[in-house]
Design a protein around this motif. Structure first.
Motif, PDB file in Angstrom:
ATOM      1  N   ALA A 103       5.583 -24.168  57.043  1.00  0.00           N
ATOM      2  CA  ALA A 103       5.669 -22.712  57.117  1.00  0.00           C
ATOM      3  C   ALA A 103       6.442 -22.090  55.966  1.00  0.00           C
ATOM      4  CB  ALA A 103       6.311 -22.299  58.441  1.00  0.00           C
ATOM      5  N   GLN A 183       8.539 -12.744  55.494  1.00  0.00           N
ATOM      6  CA  GLN A 183       7.287 -13.468  55.313  1.00  0.00           C
ATOM      7  C   GLN A 183       6.180 -12.650  55.971  1.00  0.00           C
ATOM      8  OE1 GLN A 183       6.614 -16.860  54.228  1.00  0.00           O
ATOM      9  NE2 GLN A 183       8.670 -17.199  53.436  1.00  0.00           N
ATOM     10  N   ASN A 186       2.477 -14.599  58.162  1.00  0.00           N
ATOM     11  CA  ASN A 186       2.726 -16.046  58.159  1.00  0.00           C
ATOM     12  C   ASN A 186       2.651 -16.556  59.595  1.00  0.00           C
ATOM     13  OD1 ASN A 186       3.663 -18.679  57.945  1.00  0.00           O
ATOM     14  ND2 ASN A 186       5.080 -18.181  56.287  1.00  0.00           N
TER      15      ASN A 186
END
Length: 314
Positions: A103, A183, A186
């Protein structure tokens, strides 16, 4: 659902799992397999050789926060905790790490990502030390208690006084990701964050079961042995009817099949030190010190089928 309600042996297992999915983990740690249809908790526990009062005590604490200490099996509760340790150390925490690497950019270019991974690895190392101490010291001590033997230098209150929650750093990691790691779109990061949150809640429940159920029932066992010094307590069974605990019978069966201490530890989800302690206690109880002698004992007492033993042991 009313908070005052408690699950009972007459409830359907499928119903309580659907009502509280956290109990799925408890069920797994007691060794209860899926596919139980419409059977009740009592029926499933009887069929799968699980101590029903102990399962219900854990289930009701996790679901409703109610504490029941009557008629619990110390051995069954200890094996539940051992299986929980194996789940966290061997499956859950390594899986989160793999997902975390996917990730965030852990190639070395993103220093923040590397700091997060380092933070997580240090946390996992702390959890390893915490749980391995319990496996090697606390559970070995309780195994000794189940054989009717007190320790002059250790008791469960010493463990309880130093026992602390192990989820706080995981909570910190969760908050760092939520608040300070930008992010966009994501899905992997959101998924691993969900896993971190689930693991955090699971660890909280695990530590609370240790504090609220395990420690008190072990204290009760200590008092029982102190008050009955001539009576060997084997988790409720008298020494005359059965001198060995269930775990000791499992150890002997493994020895008869030719398994090493390491193989036994892996098979039973306990530490090598715990296996060594069991074997030392067995030698004292039975006055049998060799694998060959234990193999003969296992065959004579129906602990193993003679066709499954290791020929080199006899």
């Amino acid at each position: 659902m009313e908070e005052s309600r408690a699950y009972a042996a007459s409830d359907r297992m499928s119903t309580i799992i659907n009502e509280n999915p956290l109990l799925l983990m408890a069920m797994s740690r007691f060794g209860i397999s899926l596919g139980f249809g419409e059977k009740t908790v009592g029926q499933i526990c009887q069929e799968q050789q699980v101590d029903c009062p102990t399962f219900l005590a854990v289930a009701n604490y996790i679901a409703f926060g109610t504490v029941t200490l009557d008629d619990l099996s110390v051995d069954s509760l200890m094996r539940y905790l051992q299986h929980a340790h194996s789940y966290f150390l061997d499956f859950c925490l390594p899986l989160i790490r793999r997902k975390l690497i996917e990730a965030i950019d852990c190639s070395g270019r993103d220093q923040v990502a590397m700091m997060i991974l380092k933070f997580y690895d240090e946390y996992v190392d702390e959890v390893h030390k915490h749980m391995e101490f319990e496996n090697d010291k606390v559970f070995a001590y309780v195994t000794q208690l189940l054989a009717g033997e007190l320790d002059d230098e250790y008791n469960i209150s010493i463990f309880a006084s130093g026992h602390h929650s192990i989820h706080s750093k995981l909570k910190d990691l969760k908050n760092i990701i939520i608040r300070y790691l930008p992010q966009k779109e994501n899905n992997l990061l959101n998924a691993v964050l969900f896993d971190i949150m689930s693991c955090e809640q699971d660890l909280i429940a695990h530590c609370q079961v240790e504090d609220k159920i395990f420690v008190p029932v072990v204290e009760r066992l200590e008092r029982h042995i102190e008050e009955n010094p001539q009576q060997r307590d084997s988790d409720g069974d008298s020494a005359e009817s059965d001198p060995l605990s269930q775990r000791e019978r499992e150890i002997i069966a493994c020895v008869a099949r030719g398994m090493s201490n390491k193989e036994i530890a892996d098979h039973l989800c306990i530490s090598v030190n715990t296996v060594t302690t069991h074997r030392r206690n067995l030698a004292q109880k039975l006055q049998i010190h060799s694998p060959a002698g234990l193999t003969i004992y296992a065959v004579l007492n129906g602990l193993v089928d003679i066709n499954t033993i290791n020929p080199t042991n006899v």
